[in-house]
Design an enzyme around this catalytic site. Structure first.
Site, PDB file in Angstrom:
ATOM      1  N   ARG A 147      -9.759 -11.983   4.213  1.00 10.00           N
ATOM      2  CA  ARG A 147     -10.609 -13.133   3.866  1.00 10.00           C
ATOM      3  C   ARG A 147      -9.811 -14.433   3.913  1.00 10.00           C
ATOM      4  O   ARG A 147     -10.385 -15.501   4.110  1.00 10.00           O
ATOM      5  CB  ARG A 147     -11.259 -12.904   2.499  1.00 10.00           C
ATOM      6  CG  ARG A 147     -10.304 -12.721   1.377  1.00 10.00           C
ATOM      7  CD  ARG A 147     -10.909 -12.006   0.180  1.00 10.00           C
ATOM      8  NE  ARG A 147     -10.960 -10.546   0.362  1.00 10.00           N
ATOM      9  CZ  ARG A 147     -11.481  -9.704  -0.520  1.00 10.00           C
ATOM     10  NH1 ARG A 147     -12.008 -10.155  -1.648  1.00 10.00           N
ATOM     11  NH2 ARG A 147     -11.482  -8.406  -0.284  1.00 10.00           N
TER      12      ARG A 147
ATOM     13  N   LYS B 197       0.844  -1.201   0.000  1.00 12.62           N
ATOM     14  CA  LYS B 197       0.000   0.000   0.000  1.00 12.62           C
ATOM     15  C   LYS B 197       0.876   1.247   0.000  1.00 12.62           C
ATOM     16  O   LYS B 197       1.954   1.240   0.591  1.00 12.62           O
ATOM     17  CB  LYS B 197      -0.854   0.033   1.285  1.00 12.62           C
ATOM     18  CG  LYS B 197      -1.936  -1.019   1.408  1.00 12.62           C
ATOM     19  CD  LYS B 197      -2.627  -0.887   2.770  1.00 12.62           C
ATOM     20  CE  LYS B 197      -3.624  -2.001   3.042  1.00 12.62           C
ATOM     21  NZ  LYS B 197      -4.849  -1.907   2.246  1.00 12.62           N
TER      22      LYS B 197
END
Ligand code: BES
Ligand code: MN
Ligand code: ZN
Length: 511
Positions: free
Chosen positions: A362, A288
């Site tokens: 997830r 990021k």
């Protein structure tokens, strides 16, 4: 180094109250502490008790009312110095608006303003006489509980030295019957504080091992809770390839924390909470930019809420079985970290193509979702700072809720509404399922970028087919945004309200 810093941090004592709360059942005119906060109900209206109090302090409120100078709007306050009373030094008049408009949110705003004024008054003891005003669709129990939670939430500071200095004791007005509400409020406030202080703890301190220590600590503290920690080696043996793939780039070992609270018969199916515990999310090899990374210590808020909810259930002796699972890892980039295109095998047997190592939540959750099948759960709720799309879709007011069981979704929506920690349900439409199709594995870990919050939920749903399941994406609500920094404690209140609902609310505390 890490330990030395940790010892300074308040979460070490996070579940002992910042302030002392007690119930005061004496009428307001007999109030005997340094500061008394009284409601002004609409246009210069005071209750009979407050008029009598006013007489005892020389009539300042009557004179203010005559001039129309009492606060009227919710959130307005006026601090009135008192002379010549044996104990009262200050009266705080608190505007509460007119009853017809006094919703639960208005009450919360009133309580916040009152506690701010009390802190500003610099007193040691204060009595809050606002819990007896009428609130639309809320009873006594709720008002007393909310007053405690609001007061405590307002006084939370991550740094102990920044705590409101003078204030020690807060008396909340209520009937004898409000004892339970006070107990619940204190337990909820403690849970909120634990959630926030864990989340606010810097990521070089709050690692998966640190969260494991906290979980073990909760197990030591409550005989009804036992904690076990699944280490990487055991994950390997079990076949948890998904969670293992997330921690692969980190020096910090991943941990799956399992807290079992037994408050009901052993054959009663438990409610299972699963929290995402990414103690720092760099994005991994899909790194990021700083703008997206700087707040990523908050990527363990789901785990923090889970630990806090289990501890609160134990503290309140809820007649339920609850299992809390925190799936903890640090998502770092590097030579050993997952590459886009890697295929891993999850505990369920399904293989996953990891297109984007930044969709790591997830991956840790899917193995936990499979793992909890063994508990034969009554319901499974996962809590995760899963997608930035939840903020785009819903803003700050409502967490995103998805479920494979409408009754469970409705129960969670109601709990959120009641606790002022709201969630809004999103659908899991079958047409979006094809976004997860992969040429190289059973599933891919991201979709095409549309409906990203929903697609993340649909990925999880693939692993939750065998039980009643709901997913709370709290990326948008668990921490503040923009210029504001800090954890909010959400959705801990929602979870506790849900657990209290399941427990039937009226049982004996300390039975
Ligand atoms: N932890 C983030 C989600 C997040 C973003 C939480 C902003 C709080 C604030 C999550 O692991 C993530 O990186 N999600 C990606 C998924 C994408 C790569 C499909 C996102 O939402 O951008
Ligand atoms: Mn990520
Ligand atoms: Zn993340």
């Amino acid at each position: 180094m890490a330990r030395a810093i940790a010892d300074d941090f308040s979460e070490v004592q996070a579940d002992s109250p910042v302030l002392e709360y007690s119930l005061v059942t004496t009428p307001v005119e007999d109030a005997r502490c340094q500061c008394v906060a009284v409601p002004v109900a609409g246009e210069q209206t005071l209750s009979e008790g407050v008029w009598r109090l006013d007489e005892k302090i020389g009539g300042p409120l009557r004179q203010l009312a005559a001039r129309g100078q009492l606060p009227a709007e919710p959130g307005d306050v006026l601090q009135v110095p008192v002379f010549g009373h044996p104990s009262i030094e200050t009266v705080i008049a608190v505007g509460t608006g007119v009853p017809a408009e006094r919703t639960a949110d208005v009450f919360a705003r009133v309580a916040e303003a009152a506690i701010d004024a009390i802190v500003a008054a610099g007193v040691r003891t204060a009595a809050l006489y606002i819990s007896d005003i009428d609130v639309i669709e809320r009873d006594d129990y709720w008002r007393v509980r909310q007053a405690v939670v609001t007061a405590d939430t307002k006084c939370y500071r991550f740094r102990r030295e920044a705590l409101p200095r003078a204030l020690e004791n807060v008396f909340i007005s209520g009937s004898e019957g409000s004892k339970e509400a006070l107990e619940h409020g204190i337990a909820m406030a403690a849970a909120m504080r634990l959630t926030r202080s864990l989340a606010d703890t810097p990521p070089n301190v709050c690692t998966p091992s640190y969260l494991a220590d906290v979980a073990i600590g909760i197990g030591r503290r409550f005989v009804s809770v036992s904690t076990s920690v699944i280490e990487e080696q055991q994950m390997e043996q079990l076949g948890m390839g998904a969670i293992l793939s997330v921690g692969r780039g980190s020096c910090e070992p991943s941990k799956l924390l399992v807290l079992t609270y037994s408050g009901a018969r052993s054959e009663d199916p438990p409610i299972v909470l699963i929290g995402k515990g990414i103690t720092f999310d760099t994005g991994g090899n899909s790194i990021k930019p700083l703008s997206g990374m700087k707040r990523m210590k908050y990527d363990m808020c789901g785990a923090a809420s889970t630990l806090a909810a289990v501890a609160a259930a134990a503290r309140l002796d809820l007649p339920l079985n609850v299992v809390g699972v925190a799936a903890c890892a640090e998502n770092m980039p590097g030579a050993t970290a997952t590459r886009p295109g890697d295929v891993v095998s999850s505990l369920s047997g399904k293989s996953v193509e990891i297109i984007n190592p930044d969709a790591e939540g997830r991956l840790v959750l899917c193995d936990a979702l499979t793992y909890v099948q063994r508990f034969g759960p009554a319901a499974v709720i996962d809590i995760a700072t899963l997608t930035s799309a939840s903020l785009v879709a819903l803003g700050r007011s409502h967490s995103a809720l998805m479920a494979n069981d409408q009754e469970l979704a409705d129960a969670l929506s109601r709990a959120g509404e009641s606790a002022l920690d709201r969630a809004w349900q999103l659908p899991l439409p079958a047409v979006e399922r094809k976004q997860l199709a992969s040429s190289f594995a059973d599933l891919r870990n991201i979709g095409d970028g549309t409906a990203a919050c929903i697609v993340a939920g649909m990925f999880l749903a693939e692993f939750a087919e065998s039980y009643s399941w709901a997913h709370l994406d709290v990326s948008n609500t668990a921490k503040l945004h923009g210029e504001d920094v800090g954890a909010t404690g959400r959705p801990t209140m929602l979870l506790l309200e849900y657990l209290l609902d399941r427990a039937g609310k009226d049982y004996d505390i300390h039975a």
